[in-house]
Design a protein around this motif. Structure first.
Motif, short mmCIF file in Angstrom:
data_model
loop_
_atom_site.label_atom_id
_atom_site.label_comp_id
_atom_site.label_asym_id
_atom_site.label_seq_id
_atom_site.Cartn_x
_atom_site.Cartn_y
_atom_site.Cartn_z
N ALA A 90 -5.23 4.79 9.60
CA ALA A 90 -5.12 5.70 10.74
C ALA A 90 -3.88 5.39 11.57
O ALA A 90 -3.20 6.30 12.07
N LEU A 91 -3.56 4.11 11.68
CA LEU A 91 -2.39 3.70 12.46
C LEU A 91 -1.09 4.17 11.81
O LEU A 91 -0.15 4.58 12.49
N VAL A 92 -1.03 4.11 10.48
CA VAL A 92 0.16 4.58 9.76
C VAL A 92 0.45 6.04 10.11
O VAL A 92 1.60 6.41 10.41
N ALA A 93 -0.58 6.87 10.09
CA ALA A 93 -0.40 8.28 10.43
C ALA A 93 0.06 8.44 11.88
O ALA A 93 0.94 9.26 12.18
N GLU A 94 -0.53 7.64 12.76
CA GLU A 94 -0.15 7.72 14.18
C GLU A 94 1.31 7.34 14.38
O GLU A 94 2.06 8.03 15.08
N VAL A 95 1.72 6.21 13.78
CA VAL A 95 3.10 5.76 13.94
C VAL A 95 4.07 6.77 13.36
O VAL A 95 5.08 7.12 13.99
N HIS A 96 3.75 7.26 12.17
CA HIS A 96 4.67 8.19 11.50
C HIS A 96 4.85 9.47 12.31
O HIS A 96 5.96 9.97 12.47
N HIS A 97 3.78 9.99 12.86
CA HIS A 97 3.87 11.22 13.65
C HIS A 97 4.52 10.99 15.02
O HIS A 97 4.91 11.95 15.69
N VAL A 127 -0.33 12.66 6.33
CA VAL A 127 0.61 11.80 5.61
C VAL A 127 0.03 11.49 4.23
O VAL A 127 -1.19 11.42 4.05
N HIS A 128 0.93 11.31 3.27
CA HIS A 128 0.56 10.89 1.93
C HIS A 128 1.05 9.45 1.75
O HIS A 128 2.19 9.14 2.06
N ILE A 129 0.19 8.60 1.23
CA ILE A 129 0.55 7.20 0.97
C ILE A 129 0.66 7.02 -0.53
O ILE A 129 -0.27 7.35 -1.27
N LEU A 130 1.80 6.52 -0.97
CA LEU A 130 2.07 6.40 -2.41
C LEU A 130 2.28 4.94 -2.81
O LEU A 130 3.21 4.29 -2.35
N GLN A 131 1.38 4.45 -3.64
CA GLN A 131 1.47 3.11 -4.23
C GLN A 131 1.72 2.00 -3.20
O GLN A 131 2.70 1.26 -3.28
N PRO A 132 0.84 1.84 -2.21
CA PRO A 132 1.01 0.76 -1.22
C PRO A 132 0.76 -0.60 -1.88
O PRO A 132 0.04 -0.70 -2.88
N PHE A 133 1.34 -1.65 -1.32
CA PHE A 133 1.11 -2.96 -1.92
C PHE A 133 1.09 -4.07 -0.87
O PHE A 133 1.65 -3.94 0.22
N PHE A 134 0.40 -5.14 -1.25
CA PHE A 134 0.28 -6.35 -0.44
C PHE A 134 1.31 -7.35 -0.93
O PHE A 134 1.53 -7.51 -2.13
N THR A 181 2.48 -9.56 4.34
CA THR A 181 2.51 -8.21 4.91
C THR A 181 2.05 -7.14 3.93
O THR A 181 1.83 -7.40 2.75
N PHE A 182 1.98 -5.92 4.47
CA PHE A 182 1.51 -4.77 3.71
C PHE A 182 2.55 -3.66 3.78
O PHE A 182 2.89 -3.20 4.88
N ARG A 183 3.08 -3.26 2.62
CA ARG A 183 4.06 -2.18 2.57
C ARG A 183 3.31 -0.85 2.33
O ARG A 183 2.60 -0.70 1.33
N ILE A 184 3.50 0.09 3.26
CA ILE A 184 2.84 1.39 3.17
C ILE A 184 3.91 2.48 3.07
O ILE A 184 4.46 2.90 4.09
N PRO A 185 4.23 2.97 1.88
CA PRO A 185 5.16 4.10 1.75
C PRO A 185 4.47 5.39 2.21
O PRO A 185 3.50 5.84 1.59
N SER A 186 4.95 5.96 3.31
CA SER A 186 4.29 7.10 3.95
C SER A 186 5.19 8.33 3.93
O SER A 186 6.35 8.27 4.34
N PHE A 187 4.64 9.45 3.46
CA PHE A 187 5.35 10.72 3.41
C PHE A 187 4.64 11.70 4.35
O PHE A 187 3.46 11.99 4.17
N ARG A 188 5.38 12.18 5.33
CA ARG A 188 4.76 13.06 6.33
C ARG A 188 4.77 14.51 5.84
O ARG A 188 5.80 15.02 5.39
N ALA A 189 3.62 15.17 5.96
CA ALA A 189 3.49 16.57 5.57
C ALA A 189 2.72 17.30 6.67
O ALA A 189 2.20 16.68 7.60
N LYS A 190 2.63 18.62 6.56
CA LYS A 190 1.94 19.40 7.57
C LYS A 190 0.48 19.00 7.70
O LYS A 190 -0.10 19.02 8.79
N GLU A 191 -0.13 18.65 6.57
CA GLU A 191 -1.55 18.32 6.58
C GLU A 191 -1.83 16.86 6.93
O GLU A 191 -2.99 16.44 6.98
#
Length: 377
Positions: free
Chosen positions: A320-327, A250-257, A238-248
């Motif tokens: 793109a999916l990460v942003a969609e899911v998070h929002h 999402v920010h992704i920080l240090q994702p890993f496989f 799997t793929f871990r995507i740490p996602s931080f939602r902001a007004k502009e």
């Protein structure tokens, strides 16, 4: 306007407090009197009862010494004593657990370099401070999160517990006789297993056995894509995507496989799996693989595949999916560690969402404390 001014001053006060605390701690923790007298006393207190007198020190020094310094018996006793005192100092000052001390190579870093790293203790405290315990409770409940984002799972699930309908489980097993079972409140892949039932009686027996222990979730198996299966076929990698939602966005920080080891059904590093950080812009792995026992691997020890340079398939679609899911989640879920898997058809499916640890620091050998605080605040 007033609110913006108030928030600006709040940020300045926090920044000033952080800077002042660092300077004060630097004076305290590097002063000759502290090094010679106070630290020796603190170390003896922590040592008492194999470090069990101080609950905040989560891992025993001796246990971590045996894991990360297997030849410690051949080391100079003076060196080991100095190392022990330095680990206690790192815990008191930088809030580092004993295993983090070794995994982040604190032995070879000075006071200011150590401030670059985010300890797991500080990560949790900061998230509880900014987001609260209710958000934490929601993301540690697999049932709750599934109902929040079920449209992105793309597979059948069934919940098992005292207040659940056993007939739903029977129907689930008729449709999916081969499935995976996870503890509803579990983490790190603990107690997860793949099983198969060949009759209604067998399904009822399994349901009863599980219900007597804790609550569980049964899931339809994910048949993964050939490119991820090539790393290790026994686990869904799997793929871990740490996602931080902001007004502009999402920010992704240090994702890993993440990839499992031969014969294992889970890919979590806490259960022997290996992970490697990839660039969130390009989707290309930039580090060697690492595990949580201090091992570093240029290639997967079982499949032989090289970590650095491997490009995540369909990365732009996943981003793109990460942003969609998070929002799609409630606004108060501003940080989520998403786990995704790629199916054999090339479709990204959500595995789960949580407040995952920032273990990518181990692989990159790079602290992300400053960036983490910036994103969550």
């Amino acid at each position: 306007m007033k609110k913006k001014t108030k928030d600006l001053w709040k940020d300045k006060v926090i920044a000033f407090d952080e800077k002042s605390r660092k300077l004060l701690d630097k004076w305290r923790f590097t002063h000759p009197i502290y090094e010679k007298f106070i630290l020796a006393l603190e170390s003896s207190v922590y040592r008492a009862g194999n470090y069990k007198l101080i609950p905040a020190f989560k891992r025993e020094y001796l246990k971590m010494r045996d894991r990360y310094i297997p030849d410690w018996k051949e080391k100079d006793p003076k060196y080991l004593k100095k190392l022990e005192k330095d680990m206690v100092k790192a815990h008191i000052c930088h809030r580092m657990a004993a295993d983090e001390y070794f995994l982040y190579d604190f032995e070879h870093q000075d006071y200011w370099q150590r401030w670059e790293w985010l300890s797991d203790k500080e990560r949790m405290d900061l998230m509880l401070k900014y987001y609260g315990e209710d958000v934490f409770a929601e993301l540690t409940d697999k049932s709750f999160f599934y109902h929040l984002a079920n449209q992105y799972f793309h597979r059948d699930v069934c919940f098992i517990g005292k207040e659940r309908d056993s007939e739903l489980f029977i129907q689930f097993t008729k449709k999916h006789p081969h499935f995976i079972v996870k503890p509803l409140g579990g983490s790190l892949g603990a107690n997860t297993f793949v099983t198969e039932v060949d009759s209604e009686d067998a399904a009822r027996k399994l349901y009863q056995e599980l219900m007597e222990k804790e609550d569980w979730i049964a899931e339809e198996l994910i048949i993964q894509h050939k490119e991820t299966e090539a790393w290790n076929p026994s686990s869904v990698n799997t793929f871990r995507i740490p996602s931080f939602r902001a007004k502009e966005g999402v920010h992704i920080l240090q994702p890993f496989f993440r990839t499992g080891r031969k014969g294992s059904v889970v890919d979590n590093a806490g259960h022997g799996g290996i992970f490697a950080v990839f660039d969130p812009e390009t989707g290309i792995i930039t580090t060697d693989g690492v595990d949580e026992y201090g091992g570093r691997f240029e290639c997967h020890p079982d499949s032989g595949k090289k970590f650095k340079g491997w490009k995540i398939p369909y990365w732009d679609e996943l981003k793109a999916l990460v942003a969609e899911v998070h929002h799609s989640l409630p606004e108060h879920h501003r940080y989520v560690g998403f786990d995704f898997a790629l199916t054999k058809e090339g479709q990204w499916v959500l595995v789960e969402g949580n407040w995952g640890q920032m273990v990518g620091q181990m692989a990159e050998l790079k602290g992300i404390r400053k960036k983490f605080i910036e994103y969550i605040s």
